[in-house]
Write an enzyme that holds these catalytic residues in place. Structure first.
Site, PDB file in Angstrom:
ATOM      1  N   ASP A   4      -3.984 -41.593 -61.349  1.00 30.34           N
ATOM      2  CA  ASP A   4      -3.211 -42.579 -59.385  1.00 30.34           C
ATOM      3  C   ASP A   4      -2.813 -43.308 -60.017  1.00 30.34           C
ATOM      4  O   ASP A   4      -3.558 -44.381 -60.998  1.00 30.34           O
ATOM      5  CB  ASP A   4      -4.992 -42.636 -58.618  1.00 30.34           C
ATOM      6  CG  ASP A   4      -4.050 -43.691 -57.281  1.00 30.34           C
ATOM      7  OD1 ASP A   4      -4.990 -43.361 -55.925  1.00 30.34           O
ATOM      8  OD2 ASP A   4      -3.615 -44.135 -57.861  1.00 30.34           O
TER       9      ASP A   4
ATOM     10  N   SER B 138      15.493 -43.038 -49.150  1.00 33.49           N
ATOM     11  CA  SER B 138      15.890 -42.845 -47.903  1.00 33.49           C
ATOM     12  C   SER B 138      16.334 -42.504 -47.417  1.00 33.49           C
ATOM     13  O   SER B 138      17.002 -44.036 -47.004  1.00 33.49           O
ATOM     14  CB  SER B 138      14.141 -42.284 -47.385  1.00 33.49           C
ATOM     15  OG  SER B 138      14.529 -41.422 -46.065  1.00 33.49           O
TER      16      SER B 138
ATOM     17  N   TYR C 299       6.994 -46.294 -43.414  1.00 40.28           N
ATOM     18  CA  TYR C 299       7.069 -45.999 -44.799  1.00 40.28           C
ATOM     19  C   TYR C 299       8.450 -46.506 -45.346  1.00 40.28           C
ATOM     20  O   TYR C 299       8.832 -46.153 -46.282  1.00 40.28           O
ATOM     21  CB  TYR C 299       6.995 -44.254 -43.840  1.00 40.28           C
ATOM     22  CG  TYR C 299       7.901 -43.096 -45.286  1.00 40.28           C
ATOM     23  CD1 TYR C 299       8.988 -42.740 -44.268  1.00 40.28           C
ATOM     24  CD2 TYR C 299       7.551 -43.276 -46.206  1.00 40.28           C
ATOM     25  CE1 TYR C 299      10.007 -42.446 -44.687  1.00 40.28           C
ATOM     26  CE2 TYR C 299       8.179 -42.498 -47.233  1.00 40.28           C
ATOM     27  CZ  TYR C 299       9.261 -41.921 -46.232  1.00 40.28           C
ATOM     28  OH  TYR C 299      10.270 -41.211 -46.927  1.00 40.28           O
TER      29      TYR C 299
ATOM     30  N   LYS D 246      10.594 -48.493 -48.951  1.00 42.32           N
ATOM     31  CA  LYS D 246      11.611 -47.821 -49.387  1.00 42.32           C
ATOM     32  C   LYS D 246      12.253 -48.436 -49.240  1.00 42.32           C
ATOM     33  O   LYS D 246      12.949 -48.964 -50.423  1.00 42.32           O
ATOM     34  CB  LYS D 246      12.263 -46.618 -48.262  1.00 42.32           C
ATOM     35  CG  LYS D 246      10.900 -45.111 -48.706  1.00 42.32           C
ATOM     36  CD  LYS D 246      11.001 -44.497 -49.809  1.00 42.32           C
ATOM     37  CE  LYS D 246      10.242 -43.369 -49.795  1.00 42.32           C
ATOM     38  NZ  LYS D 246       9.735 -43.169 -51.439  1.00 42.32           N
TER      39      LYS D 246
ATOM     40  N   ASN E 212      17.333 -35.162 -45.378  1.00 41.35           N
ATOM     41  CA  ASN E 212      16.232 -34.078 -44.741  1.00 41.35           C
ATOM     42  C   ASN E 212      16.349 -33.256 -45.815  1.00 41.35           C
ATOM     43  O   ASN E 212      16.730 -32.239 -45.668  1.00 41.35           O
ATOM     44  CB  ASN E 212      16.848 -33.773 -43.581  1.00 41.35           C
ATOM     45  CG  ASN E 212      16.529 -35.278 -42.503  1.00 41.35           C
ATOM     46  OD1 ASN E 212      17.162 -36.046 -42.291  1.00 41.35           O
ATOM     47  ND2 ASN E 212      14.954 -34.854 -41.754  1.00 41.35           N
TER      48      ASN E 212
ATOM     49  N   SER F 258       7.827 -27.240 -30.361  1.00 37.22           N
ATOM     50  CA  SER F 258       7.919 -28.848 -30.082  1.00 37.22           C
ATOM     51  C   SER F 258       9.241 -29.095 -30.397  1.00 37.22           C
ATOM     52  O   SER F 258       9.557 -30.111 -31.535  1.00 37.22           O
ATOM     53  CB  SER F 258       6.925 -29.641 -29.395  1.00 37.22           C
ATOM     54  OG  SER F 258       5.726 -28.804 -29.018  1.00 37.22           O
ATOM     55  N   VAL F 259      10.559 -29.435 -29.538  1.00 33.00           N
ATOM     56  CA  VAL F 259      11.760 -29.727 -29.595  1.00 33.00           C
ATOM     57  C   VAL F 259      11.852 -31.263 -28.888  1.00 33.00           C
ATOM     58  O   VAL F 259      11.170 -31.485 -28.144  1.00 33.00           O
ATOM     59  CB  VAL F 259      12.702 -29.071 -28.711  1.00 33.00           C
ATOM     60  CG1 VAL F 259      14.378 -30.038 -29.675  1.00 33.00           C
ATOM     61  CG2 VAL F 259      13.162 -27.974 -29.226  1.00 33.00           C
ATOM     62  N   PHE F 260      11.579 -32.158 -30.277  1.00 33.99           N
ATOM     63  CA  PHE F 260      11.609 -34.008 -29.174  1.00 33.99           C
ATOM     64  C   PHE F 260      12.982 -34.539 -28.866  1.00 33.99           C
ATOM     65  O   PHE F 260      13.651 -34.786 -29.164  1.00 33.99           O
ATOM     66  CB  PHE F 260      10.818 -34.612 -30.535  1.00 33.99           C
ATOM     67  CG  PHE F 260      10.122 -33.909 -31.231  1.00 33.99           C
ATOM     68  CD1 PHE F 260       9.454 -34.586 -32.706  1.00 33.99           C
ATOM     69  CD2 PHE F 260       8.165 -33.483 -30.503  1.00 33.99           C
ATOM     70  CE1 PHE F 260       8.217 -33.836 -32.628  1.00 33.99           C
ATOM     71  CE2 PHE F 260       6.864 -32.964 -31.228  1.00 33.99           C
ATOM     72  CZ  PHE F 260       6.791 -33.048 -32.610  1.00 33.99           C
TER      73      PHE F 260
ATOM     74  N   ARG G 103      20.593 -33.834 -37.594  1.00 29.96           N
ATOM     75  CA  ARG G 103      20.305 -35.097 -38.912  1.00 29.96           C
ATOM     76  C   ARG G 103      20.737 -33.958 -39.963  1.00 29.96           C
ATOM     77  O   ARG G 103      21.847 -32.414 -39.533  1.00 29.96           O
ATOM     78  CB  ARG G 103      18.889 -34.440 -39.689  1.00 29.96           C
ATOM     79  CG  ARG G 103      17.493 -34.869 -38.439  1.00 29.96           C
ATOM     80  CD  ARG G 103      17.685 -36.457 -39.013  1.00 29.96           C
ATOM     81  NE  ARG G 103      16.873 -36.980 -38.285  1.00 29.96           N
ATOM     82  CZ  ARG G 103      16.939 -37.837 -36.612  1.00 29.96           C
ATOM     83  NH1 ARG G 103      18.170 -37.375 -36.375  1.00 29.96           N
ATOM     84  NH2 ARG G 103      16.226 -38.794 -35.906  1.00 29.96           N
TER      85      ARG G 103
ATOM     86  N   GLY H 272      10.397 -43.523 -32.064  1.00 33.25           N
ATOM     87  CA  GLY H 272      10.598 -43.372 -34.017  1.00 33.25           C
ATOM     88  C   GLY H 272      11.980 -43.297 -34.343  1.00 33.25           C
ATOM     89  O   GLY H 272      12.441 -43.668 -35.040  1.00 33.25           O
TER      90      GLY H 272
HETATM   91  C1  WQD Z   1      13.597 -33.581 -37.634  1.00 37.46           C
HETATM   92  C2  WQD Z   1      14.251 -33.333 -36.587  1.00 37.46           C
HETATM   93  C3  WQD Z   1      12.538 -34.107 -34.575  1.00 37.46           C
HETATM   94  C4  WQD Z   1       9.856 -31.958 -35.798  1.00 37.46           C
HETATM   95  C5  WQD Z   1      11.274 -37.932 -41.860  1.00 37.46           C
HETATM   96  C6  WQD Z   1      11.957 -39.104 -42.617  1.00 37.46           C
HETATM   97  C7  WQD Z   1      12.324 -38.735 -43.903  1.00 37.46           C
HETATM   98  C8  WQD Z   1      12.214 -37.315 -44.479  1.00 37.46           C
HETATM   99  C9  WQD Z   1      12.014 -37.026 -43.650  1.00 37.46           C
HETATM  100  C10 WQD Z   1      10.835 -37.954 -46.197  1.00 37.46           C
HETATM  101  C11 WQD Z   1      13.640 -34.734 -35.779  1.00 37.46           C
HETATM  102  C12 WQD Z   1      13.269 -33.588 -34.921  1.00 37.46           C
HETATM  103  C13 WQD Z   1      10.690 -32.901 -35.586  1.00 37.46           C
HETATM  104  C14 WQD Z   1       9.284 -31.590 -35.054  1.00 37.46           C
HETATM  105  C15 WQD Z   1      10.997 -31.662 -33.521  1.00 37.46           C
HETATM  106  N1  WQD Z   1      10.109 -37.856 -45.249  1.00 37.46           N
HETATM  107  N2  WQD Z   1      11.226 -32.643 -34.578  1.00 37.46           N
HETATM  108  N3  WQD Z   1      10.255 -31.282 -33.561  1.00 37.46           N
HETATM  109  O1  WQD Z   1      12.351 -37.463 -38.651  1.00 37.46           O
HETATM  110  O2  WQD Z   1      14.506 -36.865 -39.634  1.00 37.46           O
HETATM  111  O3  WQD Z   1      12.877 -37.889 -41.588  1.00 37.46           O
HETATM  112  O4  WQD Z   1      11.589 -37.364 -42.837  1.00 37.46           O
HETATM  113  O5  WQD Z   1      10.815 -37.946 -46.842  1.00 37.46           O
HETATM  114  O6  WQD Z   1      12.371 -40.418 -44.378  1.00 37.46           O
HETATM  115  O7  WQD Z   1      12.173 -40.402 -41.933  1.00 37.46           O
HETATM  116  O8  WQD Z   1      12.595 -35.392 -40.224  1.00 37.46           O
HETATM  117  O9  WQD Z   1      11.851 -33.146 -39.817  1.00 37.46           O
HETATM  118  O10 WQD Z   1      10.809 -35.080 -38.943  1.00 37.46           O
HETATM  119  O11 WQD Z   1      12.690 -34.154 -37.514  1.00 37.46           O
HETATM  120  O12 WQD Z   1      11.892 -31.846 -32.624  1.00 37.46           O
HETATM  121  O13 WQD Z   1       7.745 -30.318 -34.817  1.00 37.46           O
HETATM  122  O14 WQD Z   1      13.480 -32.673 -35.705  1.00 37.46           O
HETATM  123  O15 WQD Z   1      12.817 -35.260 -33.693  1.00 37.46           O
HETATM  124  O16 WQD Z   1      14.649 -34.901 -34.487  1.00 37.46           O
HETATM  125  P1  WQD Z   1      12.757 -36.448 -39.452  1.00 37.46           P
HETATM  126  P2  WQD Z   1      11.693 -34.186 -39.655  1.00 37.46           P
END
Ligand code: WQD
Length: 337
Positions: free
Chosen positions: A58, A125, A150, A154, A180, A217-219, A232, A298
């Site tokens: 660690d 990132s 997080y 970075k 991503n 679930s599409v956010f 992304r 966020g």
């Molecule tokens: C991608 C898109 C969500 C899950 C984060 C960190 C980045 C890196 C990657 C570490 C977004 C949508 C997601 C779900 C959804 N982390 N989504 N339903 O948030 O772009 O990036 O992870 O290295 O630093 O910021 O990635 O894959 O979480 O989301 O609709 O169940 O998919 O809203 O638009 P993100 P993500």
């Protein structure tokens, strides 16, 4: 050439170790197994027929770390992946993230200083840009107040490295800002191993398609994007791993223009959530059950990379597209059954 990979049994770390071994580097891995499994080491060996040294350490353990650097004072480079990376968890446990992501970075840099080691690659990132004002995003885009602890770790990490490099010209570093990362090695011997309910889109999609989750679930579908869902830049983890080797060799061969450089690593193409679902259904030949729900706190609307600097200065370009990445993620998921 001997390279230390911290977090080398993690998702991006393990794929980078494979690329290093296949280019005949000697690799030493440090990982505390907090977010990975020793089975990943077997996967690396199965792909490469090589057994890199592995130390379960660690990085917060200052004494163990010093002992490690006493033994490995002849490193030609360090690729530093080890960090906690769950955005949501960082909001709930900020002190854990600052301790694990910042303190450990400082300890590693202090050991490098003691042993007069150079050539440091930092796992950063695109989250440091927040919602960029202009798309595609270049490395000159302003770093914005992070949306999460997080993301802040970075940003702070990059500042620490930049400031150390400023007063230590013999120290050479590159921060790689990943967009991503998705997908898995074509062998299906290594891939993404999310613990518990996946936070990221792709593992949630593949687990849903495999019947482990009821539906995706599409956010949010009220973003100012063509189909209303967030956009992304999804980059294949093997393309990302290869970029680390190119960046490391830039430093080892003293091709860097400054002793601290930053590169965006993406494909340069943005895909919305609905486009990802469509592409996944095409490569998996499976219908994906999903529902539209509220936006996730966020989340930003859109991010995709301007890859000019990585293509021209670094001499690297992503070769795989979204369907390649999703196909590899799906094949990896099927292997988990
Ligand atoms: C991608 C898109 C969500 C899950 C984060 C960190 C980045 C890196 C990657 C570490 C977004 C949508 C997601 C779900 C959804 N982390 N989504 N339903 O948030 O772009 O990036 O992870 O290295 O630093 O910021 O990635 O894959 O979480 O989301 O609709 O169940 O998919 O809203 O638009 P993100 P993500």
């Amino acid at each position: 050439m001997k390279i230390l990979v911290t977090g080398g049994l993690g998702f991006i770390g393990s794929h980078t170790v494979v690329e290093l071994l296949q280019k005949d580097y000697e690799v030493v891995i440090i990982d505390n197994l907090s977010n990975s499994s020793i089975s990943v080491l077997e996967g690396i060996t199965s792909i490469t027929q090589k057994s890199p040294q592995f130390h379960k350490i660690d990085l917060k353990d200052k004494l163990r770390l010093s002992e490690f650097f006493e033994e490995h004072h002849d490193l030609d480079g360090i690729i530093h992946f080890a960090a906690s990376k769950a955005v949501g968890e960082s909001v709930e446990k900020p002190l854990l993230y600052y301790e694990n992501n910042i303190n450990t970075l400082v300890l590693v840099l202090q050991e490098m200083r003691r042993k007069e080691l150079s050539n440091f690659i930092f796992s950063s990132s695109c989250t440091v840009y927040g919602q960029a004002d202009e798309l595609p995003i270049t490395e000159e885009a302003p770093v914005k107040k992070a949306e999460s602890p997080y993301g802040n770790t970075k940003q702070i990490g990059e500042e620490i490295i930049q400031e150390y490099a400023k007063t230590n010209p013999q120290f050479n570093a590159i921060s790689l800002r990943y967009f991503n990362p998705i997908g898995a090695h074509k062998s299906t011997e290594i891939g993404e191993l999310p613990i518990g309910v996946p936070q990221n889109l792709i593992p949630f999609i593949t687990q849903t398609a495999a019947g482990k989750r009821k539906e995706l679930s599409v956010f949010g579908n009220d973003y100012p994007t063509p189909d209303g869902t967030a956009v992304r830049d999804y980059i294949h983890v093997v393309d990302l791993a290869k970029a680390h080797i190119v960046a490391l060799e830039r430093l080892i061969n003293a091709k860097n223009k400054k002793n601290y450089e930053v590169f965006n690593l993406g494909t340069g193409k943005g895909n919305s959530v609905l486009e990802v679902i469509q592409a996944f259904e095409k490569v998996s030949q499976q219908k994906l059950p999903y529902k539209i729900v509220d936006r996730r706190e966020g989340d930003i609307t859109a991010a995709y990379a301007d890859t000019t600097k990585a293509n021209t200065d670094l001499g690297w370009k992503a070769e795989l597209g979204i369907e390649d990445s999703l196909k590899s993620a799906w094949e990896w998921q099927l292997k988990q059954e």
